[in-house]
Design a protein around this motif. Structure first.
Motif, short mmCIF file in Angstrom:
data_model
loop_
_atom_site.label_atom_id
_atom_site.label_comp_id
_atom_site.label_asym_id
_atom_site.label_seq_id
_atom_site.Cartn_x
_atom_site.Cartn_y
_atom_site.Cartn_z
N THR A 295 -3.65 6.80 -8.72
CA THR A 295 -3.90 7.03 -10.41
C THR A 295 -4.22 8.02 -10.29
O THR A 295 -4.85 8.83 -11.14
N GLY A 371 -0.56 -0.44 -12.51
CA GLY A 371 -0.94 -1.25 -11.40
C GLY A 371 -0.30 -2.10 -11.18
O GLY A 371 -0.68 -2.81 -9.86
N GLU A 372 0.77 -2.80 -11.91
CA GLU A 372 0.33 -4.77 -12.11
C GLU A 372 1.69 -4.21 -12.96
O GLU A 372 1.99 -3.64 -13.99
N PRO A 373 2.50 -5.49 -13.03
CA PRO A 373 3.78 -6.01 -14.06
C PRO A 373 2.85 -6.16 -15.42
O PRO A 373 1.58 -6.86 -15.04
N ASP A 395 5.69 2.14 -19.21
CA ASP A 395 5.11 1.13 -18.23
C ASP A 395 5.78 2.24 -17.20
O ASP A 395 6.38 1.73 -16.71
N THR A 396 4.36 2.43 -16.27
CA THR A 396 5.04 3.05 -14.96
C THR A 396 4.68 1.98 -13.88
O THR A 396 3.93 1.82 -13.53
N TRP A 397 5.93 2.12 -13.14
CA TRP A 397 5.73 1.75 -11.42
C TRP A 397 6.04 2.86 -10.67
O TRP A 397 7.07 3.56 -11.18
N TRP A 398 4.73 3.23 -10.15
CA TRP A 398 4.45 3.56 -8.39
C TRP A 398 3.99 3.17 -7.49
O TRP A 398 3.07 1.96 -8.20
N GLN A 399 3.19 3.97 -6.78
CA GLN A 399 1.99 3.62 -5.77
C GLN A 399 1.75 4.27 -4.76
O GLN A 399 2.40 5.81 -4.93
N THR A 400 0.56 3.78 -3.84
CA THR A 400 -0.53 5.23 -3.64
C THR A 400 0.67 6.03 -2.45
O THR A 400 0.67 6.92 -2.39
N ASP A 485 7.89 -4.20 -2.89
CA ASP A 485 8.43 -5.31 -4.16
C ASP A 485 9.56 -6.04 -4.69
O ASP A 485 10.17 -5.38 -4.90
N ILE A 497 10.01 -5.22 -12.48
CA ILE A 497 9.21 -5.34 -11.47
C ILE A 497 8.76 -6.35 -11.36
O ILE A 497 7.88 -6.85 -12.40
N ARG A 500 4.43 -8.15 -5.53
CA ARG A 500 4.55 -7.44 -3.94
C ARG A 500 5.41 -8.81 -3.31
O ARG A 500 5.33 -10.38 -4.38
N ASN A 506 -2.35 -8.50 -5.84
CA ASN A 506 -3.05 -7.36 -6.13
C ASN A 506 -3.43 -7.62 -7.35
O ASN A 506 -3.17 -8.39 -8.46
N ARG A 511 -4.92 -3.06 -4.50
CA ARG A 511 -4.06 -3.51 -3.18
C ARG A 511 -4.83 -4.22 -2.26
O ARG A 511 -5.67 -3.62 -1.94
C1 WTA Z 1 2.26 -2.68 -8.43
C2 WTA Z 1 -0.24 2.28 -8.17
C3 WTA Z 1 3.96 -3.54 -12.01
C4 WTA Z 1 3.24 -2.65 -7.46
C5 WTA Z 1 0.14 3.44 -8.65
C6 WTA Z 1 2.92 -1.44 -6.24
C7 WTA Z 1 3.11 -2.56 -10.65
C8 WTA Z 1 1.79 -1.57 -6.63
C9 WTA Z 1 3.28 -1.48 -11.03
C10 WTA Z 1 0.90 0.26 -5.80
C11 WTA Z 1 4.05 -1.69 -12.73
C12 WTA Z 1 2.24 -0.52 -10.33
N1 WTA Z 1 4.46 -2.55 -12.90
N2 WTA Z 1 3.68 -3.14 -10.62
N3 WTA Z 1 4.11 -0.37 -13.32
N4 WTA Z 1 2.91 0.31 -10.88
N5 WTA Z 1 2.35 -1.96 -9.45
O1 WTA Z 1 -0.80 2.24 -4.20
O2 WTA Z 1 2.76 -3.87 -6.87
O3 WTA Z 1 -2.51 1.35 -5.99
O4 WTA Z 1 3.41 -2.21 -4.92
O5 WTA Z 1 -0.56 2.37 -6.52
O6 WTA Z 1 1.43 -1.92 -7.76
O7 WTA Z 1 -0.17 0.11 -6.23
P1 WTA Z 1 -0.85 1.10 -6.24
#
Ligand code: WTA
Length: 632
Positions: A295, A371-373, A395-400, A485, A497, A500, A506, A511
């Motif tokens: 992030t 970062g998490e739900p 509420d932004t969902w994404w991953q590394t 997820d 979401i 995991r 988380n 993570r």
């Molecule tokens: C979780 C962070 C729910 C999810 C950007 C994902 C989320 C992991 C959300 C990635 C969200 C991230 N709602 N869960 N808005 N954002 N996650 O790699 O389980 O540190 O797979 O990236 O965080 O974590 P990472």
């Protein structure tokens, strides 16, 4: 200027185009950047190897897009505002012009100290502008940065440095986060005892802490900067040349070095920043993440700078000197867009609403979560108390691994639903599958979240281990990228979401792989075997519950528990300390952590069949504890 979606209808129209004609869509977006040479092919891919190339044939440097091209119009505009840990200390404002010069100087410092295109450089710094300068200087000369969160232990550093054979490490004397002092250079000294690839260690003097400087290896940032020219021409990079490595925990083994490349990441970071947050010229953007996580990479450094925005770097914590610190920061810097994590929101919620008294938050227009739900209660608290009911929450969902946001509302455009990440961004084709990999069609369903088609920001490999990249993300469901997820799609087709579905915990948005934690705990002298599971935690989202088997009778369990926690701090870092530890008697020692975890989960779910006589297998008190919901 990058295109910005303005209405929900336009979103639908752009989304449809991006799915039907992804190459047309992403070529159109890429037109808005500065290229040394344009691409020959927009996209070439298969998820079997996997091989993904975006903008093949193009040449560019991401820092020319973050800096050089802005100078004509933004030389005196603030690029970075630094807010120190201690609010009594002066904040710093760095203009685009100053940042440009600092990056060019530091690029020359890297070159003068033997760093070449393709070399890996480790960055272990506090939240100070020099962290961004170091990243950009690496990118400018084509070195691959590997940033390590400044909360990781010496052993975590050496593991990462060794894995990618970093040639250089950039650190600082130390810093304070809240009242806690971190002696970064001392930790690095420790780490470098077990690495052989590091030739130079550049030290930034941040707090005047006394440090040990090893002759021939350790050099001061300011000494080196004084020796070099302020001019530097950016290295032209191929579109698919590596930009950075970022280590992240998975369900098995050691953390993986997720590898991102240049052009696709740049296009995706910039586009998602502008559209999700609905960034406007002159906005002050504040993301409270640390630079050590993805992030921080995408939405503190690259996304904002690519858009010519003003980005805040905050060195401290939300509760220091008191629980009003975020709100003071927003008031002081007149923040327009504020992006934080559910864990921070929940921890501040506990302090009540008085902390808002006298703080002017009227500059805020958009709020974000990552970062998490985010649970509904926290969502409403954030919406009502911080946004005063007027600011949309993205509420932004994404991953590394995804490089940038994949599922999120567009602020003020997508109709919101509390605790829903809502809809995929343009270019993102989601699907839910069942355990067997069959697509779950329709709405009002739940399954494992997968992605069908590449997007420009996705990771290209795991550093040094492409096979691990394939098995981790592309083998569970052939032809698909598997996120790890679980996810619901409601009656309106909105995504939520659920968390995991693999062995990753988380904790406060960090993570942590259960396997990695178990390995760390097992290294403790008294521990024979351990199993780690997550349990719901009010503040952290998930807490870490470690069950351990010890060989001998332990008189004082509390002392052992503290000792195990300290041990985990040493091996991984303080954020990975188990919240609860319990000695489990009787679990056969030959059982692996994985089998024990399954047994413990079964008990937790109230299923005690097929696990033998629990009274001999597991301490009855533990069974009761588990049944009472201590773990999920
Ligand atoms: C979780 C962070 C729910 C999810 C950007 C994902 C989320 C992991 C959300 C990635 C969200 C991230 N709602 N869960 N808005 N954002 N996650 O790699 O389980 O540190 O797979 O990236 O965080 O974590 P990472």
């Amino acid at each position: 200027m990058l295109p910005q979606i303005k209405t929900f209808d336009e979103y639908k129209e752009r989304y449809n185009l991006s799915i039907e004609q992804p190459r047309v869509f992403w070529a159109g977006i890429a037109e808005h950047f500065q290229w040394t040479k344009k691409w020959d092919t927009v996209l070439d891919w298969n998820f079997a190897e996997p091989k993904i190339t975006w903008y093949q044939g193009a040449q560019l440097n991401i820092t020319e897009n973050c800096l050089d091209r802005h100078i004509a119009t933004r030389e005196n505009q603030t690029a970075i505002i630094w807010e120190p840990n201690d609010p009594k200390e002066q904040s710093r404002s760095i203009t685009y012009g100053q940042l440009f010069i600092s990056v060019k100087i530091f690029a020359n410092v890297l070159v003068a100290n033997g760093v070449k295109k393709g070399d890996r450089v480790c960055i272990y710094l506090p939240m100070i502008p020099e962290a961004a300068i170091a990243m950009l200087a690496c990118a400018r000369i084509g070195a691959v940065h590997s940033v390590i969160f400044a909360g990781f232990s010496a052993q975590s550093i050496s593991d990462r440095v060794n894995d990618s054979k970093c040639k250089m490490i950039i650190t600082a004397d130390g810093f304070y986060r809240g009242e806690k002092k971190f002696d970064l250079k001392r930790i690095v000294d420790d780490a470098l005892k077990s690495t052989s690839s590091i030739e130079k260690c550049i030290v930034f003097n941040h707090r005047n802490f006394p440090v040990n400087m090893e002759a021939g290896r350790d050099i001061w940032w300011h000494d080196e900067a004084a020796k070099v020219s302020v001019e530097h021409i950016a290295q032209a990079m191929d579109a698919e040349d590596p930009l950075f490595i970022l280590y992240t925990s998975g369900s098995t083994g050691k953390p993986k070095g997720v590898l991102h490349t240049t052009a696709g990441y740049m296009v995706y970071a910039a586009y998602t920043f502008k559209n999700v947050f609905q960034y406007r010229e002159q906005d002050i953007f504040c993301c409270t993440a640390d630079i050590g996580w993805v992030t921080g990479h995408t939405y503190i450094v690259y996304g904002p700078l690519l858009n010519g925005a003003t980005t805040i770097m905050f060195e401290g914590v939300p509760t220091y000197p008191d629980a009003g610190r975020f709100w003071d920061l927003i008031d002081k810097h007149k923040v327009n867009i504020f992006y934080t994590a559910p864990t921070a929101i929940r921890s501040l919620q506990a302090y009540g609403e008085e902390v808002f008294t006298g703080k002017d938050l009227s500059s805020l227009r958009v709020l974000g979560s990552v970062g998490e739900p985010i649970n509904e209660e926290a969502w409403h608290w954030y919406h009502n108390n911080v946004g005063k009911g007027k600011c949309p929450i993205v509420d932004t969902w994404w991953q590394t691994e995804t490089g940038g946001i994949l599922i999120s509302p567009l602020a003020g455009i997508t109709p919101l639903k509390p605790a829903f990440a809502t809809l995929p961004l343009p270019g993102v084709e989601l699907l839910l599958v069942d355990e067997k990999g069959n697509e779950i069609m329709g709405n009002g369903v739940e399954g494992n979240l997968c992605i069908k088609h590449p997007w420009p920001g996705m990771a290209r490999s795991v550093y040094g281990d492409h096979e691990r990249f394939r098995t981790t993300y592309f083998s569970a469901y052939p032809g698909l990228y598997f996120t790890g997820d679980g996810c619901k799609r409601d009656e309106d087709g909105y995504y939520r979401i659920t968390g995991r579905v693999d062995d990753v915990i988380n904790v406060s948005g960090h993570r942590i792989g259960t396997g990695e934690l178990e390995d760390a705990i097992n290294m403790h002298g008294e521990v024979i075997e351990s199993a780690v599971v997550a349990y719901p935690h009010d503040l952290k989202g998930q807490g870490i519950y470690a069950y351990v088997i010890c060989d001998k009778h332990i008189d004082n369990k509390e002392i052992l528990y503290k000792d195990i926690r300290d041990h985990v701090t040493k091996v991984i870092g303080a954020f990975a300390r188990p919240d609860k530890i319990q000695i489990v008697k009787g679990l056969p020692r030959t059982r692996s952590g994985k089998i024990m975890r399954r047994i413990l989960r079964k008990i937790a779910e109230g299923d005690t069949s097929n696990i033998g006589d629990t009274s001999t297998l597991v301490d009855p008190a533990v069974v009761e504890d588990i049944k009472a919901g201590a773990i999920k």
